[in-house]
Design a protein around this motif. Structure first.
Motif, PDB file in Angstrom:
ATOM      1  N   ALA A  86       0.941  -1.157   0.150  1.00 16.18           N
ATOM      2  CA  ALA A  86       0.039   0.009  -0.004  1.00 16.18           C
ATOM      3  C   ALA A  86       0.764   1.129  -0.242  1.00 16.18           C
ATOM      4  CB  ALA A  86      -1.019  -0.018   1.144  1.00 16.18           C
ATOM      5  N   SER A  87       2.174   1.104   0.513  1.00 17.29           N
ATOM      6  CA  SER A  87       3.217   2.290   0.376  1.00 17.29           C
ATOM      7  C   SER A  87       4.028   2.399  -0.523  1.00 17.29           C
ATOM      8  CB  SER A  87       3.648   2.232   1.816  1.00 17.29           C
ATOM      9  OG  SER A  87       4.637   0.890   1.927  1.00 17.29           O
ATOM     10  N   LEU A  88       3.915   1.378  -1.584  1.00 17.88           N
ATOM     11  CA  LEU A  88       4.477   1.342  -2.794  1.00 17.88           C
ATOM     12  C   LEU A  88       4.037   1.868  -3.790  1.00 17.88           C
ATOM     13  CD1 LEU A  88       5.830  -2.209  -2.395  1.00 17.88           C
ATOM     14  CD2 LEU A  88       7.153  -0.283  -1.533  1.00 17.88           C
ATOM     15  N   THR A  89       4.976   2.335  -4.830  1.00 18.03           N
ATOM     16  CA  THR A  89       4.362   2.926  -6.112  1.00 18.03           C
ATOM     17  C   THR A  89       4.145   1.959  -7.122  1.00 18.03           C
ATOM     18  OG1 THR A  89       6.669   3.160  -6.974  1.00 18.03           O
ATOM     19  CG2 THR A  89       5.972   4.987  -5.779  1.00 18.03           C
ATOM     20  N   THR A  90       3.394   2.129  -7.977  1.00 20.00           N
ATOM     21  CA  THR A  90       3.216   0.965  -9.073  1.00 20.00           C
ATOM     22  C   THR A  90       4.413   0.361  -9.573  1.00 20.00           C
ATOM     23  OG1 THR A  90       1.084   1.988  -9.641  1.00 20.00           O
ATOM     24  CG2 THR A  90       1.994   0.207 -10.952  1.00 20.00           C
TER      25      THR A  90
END
Length: 233
Positions: free
Chosen positions: A84-88
Motif C-alpha cells: 500500500a505504501s509502494l509505487t506501481t
C-alpha cells in the motif's frame, strides 16, 4: 614487577596464538584464489577442516548461496506485504525480483543435486548446462537491480533490496568459480572459462530462444528451466 620467565611465557603464548591464527586464515586462500572475490570466498567458507577439497568448499558455497537466495526472496515478500505504501513501478519491479529470486533458488537447488554426490569433472553437457544456470543466476540478480533502479527510482527503501542482492551476487560468483574449478574441469590456465561471461556467451543463443525480452519473458524463462531439467541436470 613481572619476572623474566613470566614475560617469556607470555611472549611464547602470543607467538603460538599468532601462528595458529595465521595457519587458520591461510586454510582457504588456495581455493579462493580461483574466485573473482577471494575476500568474500574466505569470509564465507569454513576454514577449520584442513582436509577439505574444492568439492567440499564448492558444495558449502552453493548451500550458502541457496540460503542467501531464499532469504532474499523472503525479504521481497516482506516489502510486498506492505504494498500500500509502494509505487506501481516499485511493485512491478519487486514482483519481477520475486520471480527471478525463485528461479535462482531452483537453479541453485538443481546445481546442488548435481554436485552433492560427485567429486569429479562432469560430462561436457551436464557441466556446461550447470555453468549456464549459475551464470543465469548472476544475470537474474543484475536484472532485478536494473529493474529496481529504472522503475522504482522514487522508492526511498530500494537500497534495502539493492544492497543485499549485490552482496549475494558476489557469493553466487564464488559458487560459479568453485564449480568451474571442481566439476567444470577448469585448470589453472582457464581464466577465461572461469568467468561467468564465457559460459553466458556459449549459451546465449539457447537461452535467448527460451528467455527473450518480450512480454512473456516469465513463461519463456520457465520453459528454459524445464529445458534444463529435461536434460537431467
Amino acid at each position: 614487577m613481572a619476572s623474566t620467565s613470566t614475560i617469556c611465557n607470555l611472549l611464547l603464548i602470543s607467538f603460538f596464538i599468532a601462528l595458529y591464527t595465521s595457519s587458520v586464515g591461510a586454510a582457504t586462500p588456495a581455493v579462493c584464489q580461483y574466485t573473482p572475490y577471494p575476500s568474500i570466498c574466505q569470509a564465507s567458507l569454513p576454514v577449520s577442516n584442513s582436509s577439505a577439497t574444492v568439492y567440499d568448499y564448492g558444495r558449502f558455497s552453493i548451500r550458502k548461496s541457496i540460503s542467501a537466495a531464499t532469504k532474499f526472496s523472503n525479504l521481497i515478500d516482506k516489502y510486498l506485504s506492505s504494498s500500500a505504501s509502494l509505487t506501481t513501478g516499485a511493485i512491478r519491479a519487486l514482483e519481477d525480483c520475486k520471480y527471478l529470486a525463485g528461479v535462482n533458488v531452483e537453479f541453485l537447488s538443481s546445481t546442488f543435486q548435481t554436485v552433492n554426490t560427485t567429486q569429479s569433472v562432469l560430462s561436457d553437457i551436464k557441466s556446461e548446462d550447470t555453468q549456464t544456470m549459475l551464470s543465469a543466476i548472476l544475470t537474474n540478480t543484475e536484472t532485478c537491480i536494473d529493474g529496481l533502479q529504472a522503475n522504482a527510482g522514487s522508492w526511498s527503501s530500494k537500497n534495502g533490496i539493492v544492497a543485499p542482492i549485490k552482496n549475494d551476487n558476489k557469493l553466487y560468483s564464488v559458487s560459479l568459480a568453485l564449480f568451474n574449478k571442481g566439476w567444470g574441469g577448469v585448470g589453472d590456465g582457464g581464466a577465461e572459462k572461469a568467468s561467468s561471461e564465457y559460459w553466458w556467451r556459449r549459451k546465449s543463443v539457447g537461452y535467448q530462444q527460451y528467455c527473450g525480452d518480450g512480454d512473456n519473458r516469465k513463461s519463456q524463462r520457465r520453459r528454459w528451466l524445464d529445458h534444463l531439467q529435461f536434460r537431467n541436470i
